[in-house]
Design an enzyme around this catalytic site. Structure first.
Site, PDB file in Angstrom:
ATOM      1  N   ASP A  80     -25.228  34.271  -0.440  1.00  0.00           N
ATOM      2  CA  ASP A  80     -24.701  35.106   0.645  1.00  0.00           C
ATOM      3  C   ASP A  80     -23.492  35.901   0.183  1.00  0.00           C
ATOM      4  OD1 ASP A  80     -23.226  32.639   0.510  1.00  0.00           O
ATOM      5  OD2 ASP A  80     -22.285  33.162   2.423  1.00  0.00           O
ATOM      6  N   GLU A 175     -22.158  30.083   1.759  1.00  0.00           N
ATOM      7  CA  GLU A 175     -20.896  29.645   1.167  1.00  0.00           C
ATOM      8  C   GLU A 175     -19.723  30.376   1.791  1.00  0.00           C
ATOM      9  OE1 GLU A 175     -17.477  29.732  -1.695  1.00  0.00           O
ATOM     10  OE2 GLU A 175     -18.652  31.394  -0.871  1.00  0.00           O
TER      11      GLU A 175
END
Length: 408
Positions: A80, A175
């Site tokens: 991400d 994350e």
């Protein structure tokens, strides 16, 4: 065989921004598109036990080429990107043989990355830089880490003559919103030790990070017509401002560095009647971290005493802790990373992370996991860039670390 740059330029085309305050993992379904691509690529290059799950995690194994009892190493990066600025329709450009001067990212929109504002640029003179077009982030955090791990994996799988033990690969979602390892299968991953590849400039080795908490505030005001408000109105927005003004000014992230902690107002919204605010609380020192949380709650208590019970509701939730105490018993992880860099002519830069990584939480899940550099700079913004030469060197560092553990 795709080189590390080709892989990186492919991965940044995928919009994988994660979102705060979502109940699902991944927080955005679009992260699964890149997860599927990475799983297929791992299969194509010959990795074994490749799998994904409903949460978007990707796992794969590089089988050992020698029969020797050595630690199983893991290498992890996250898929991400930050939602601080758009990650959709990323349009990267390579600045070849950078001349050390200002870089015009977007002539039409008059967006320029100036060396006066980003003096670190000058150290990359003569190198090739990948930059944005000024309208999005680049995504080197952490698609550079993914590309470096994938190129390392392909190198090992296409050269079975290279001796090494079992290597585990992992790619995680979310994350950036602090949920990257909520469902990480540590036992199934099967590594004794691991490294996240999620740091900054070439040479960085990180095994200290913030202790972190997320805090939310709800302010209950009393709305009434301003013509008859005297002694009756309580403005929730002003309550939020009063709370912020009671926090120590010097402990704002814009005034802190190195090991200095902070309170940061992350978002605020509301009206006279109700308002809400989100904060993050950070400190490397555990005792100071606990003091900060106590102070935060005391301010809420003070305002409730002043304006009445229920005026302010505070909730504080720990996010992750400093991995240092979990890494120090396995300091060989740092020593081997440092040695690998030195043997390759890279100056190690051991620095505390002013943030967190998946490795911080993994270290407390019994997988000691310090963090290594990706080569990127200015993460989470339009002025993000990365050196091609740094990316290539980092792949060499990963291979050298594997060699050091193989030959120990």
């Amino acid at each position: 065989m795709k080189n590390v740059v080709e892989r990186f330029l492919k991965y940044v085309k995928y919009d994988t921004q994660s979102l705060e305050d979502m109940d699902t993992v991944p927080s955005t379904e679009k992260q699964k598109k890149l997860a599927s691509v990475l799983a297929e690529e791992l299969k194509e290059i010959g990795a074994k036990n490749v799998r994904t799950d409903e949460h978007g995690y990707v796992y794969g194994t590089i089988p050992a080429t020698i029969d020797k009892k050595i630690p199983v190493l893991g290498f992890i990066a996250h898929m991400d990107t930050s939602n601080a600025i758009s990650g959709k329709d990323v349009n990267p450009r390579i600045v070849e043989n950078y001349d050390g001067k200002d870089i015009v990212l977007n002539e039409e929109l008059k967006i320029t990355m100036e060396t006066s504002q980003y003096p670190a640029l000058e150290k990359y003179t003569g190198q090739d830089l990948i930059v944005t077009d000024g309208t999005t982030l680049l995504g080197a955090d952490d698609k550079a880490g993914i590309a470096e791990i994938m190129f390392m994996a392909e190198t090992l799988l296409t050269h079975p003559e290279i001796p090494h033990g079992t290597i585990q690969i992992g790619f995680t979602p979310d994350e950036e919103v602090g949920r990257g390892v909520d469902f990480f299968d540590v036992e199934g991953f099967g590594a004794d030790f691991a490294y996240t590849i999620d740091g900054g400039e070439l040479g960085e080795i990180e095994y200290e990070n913030f202790n972190a908490a997320a805090a939310k505030l709800m302010f209950q005001g009393t709305s009434i017509h301003p013509g008859s408000a005297k002694g009756k109105m309580i403005n929730a927005l002003l309550l939020a401002m009063e709370f912020q003004n009671m926090l120590p000014v010097e402990q704002n992230p814009m005034y802190t560095e190195n090991y200095e902690g902070f309170f940061m107002l992350y978002s605020i919204e509301g009206s006279i009647d109700t308002a809400k605010a989100s904060y993050i609380i950070r400190d490397h020192d555990k005792a100071k971290f606990e003091e900060k949380k106590v102070r935060f709650q005391k301010i809420a208590d003070y305002l409730n005493d002043k304006y009445g019970a229920g005026t302010v509701k505070a909730s504080i939730k720990d996010s992750y802790y400093n991995m240092k105490e979990m890494i120090e018993p396995h300091i060989h992880l740092i020593e081997n990373a440092r040695k690998a860099m030195e043997e390759l002519g890279v100056t190690p830069i051991v620095v505390p992370i002013r943030g967190g990584t998946d490795g911080a939480r993994l270290s407390y899940m019994k997988l000691p996991c310090p963090n290594l550099c990706t080569g990127g700079n200015n993460f989470h913004g339009r002025y993000e860039y990365i050196s091609i030469q740094s990316m290539e060197k980092i792949t060499e560092v990963l291979l050298k670390i594997i060699a050091l553990y193989t030959n120990q």
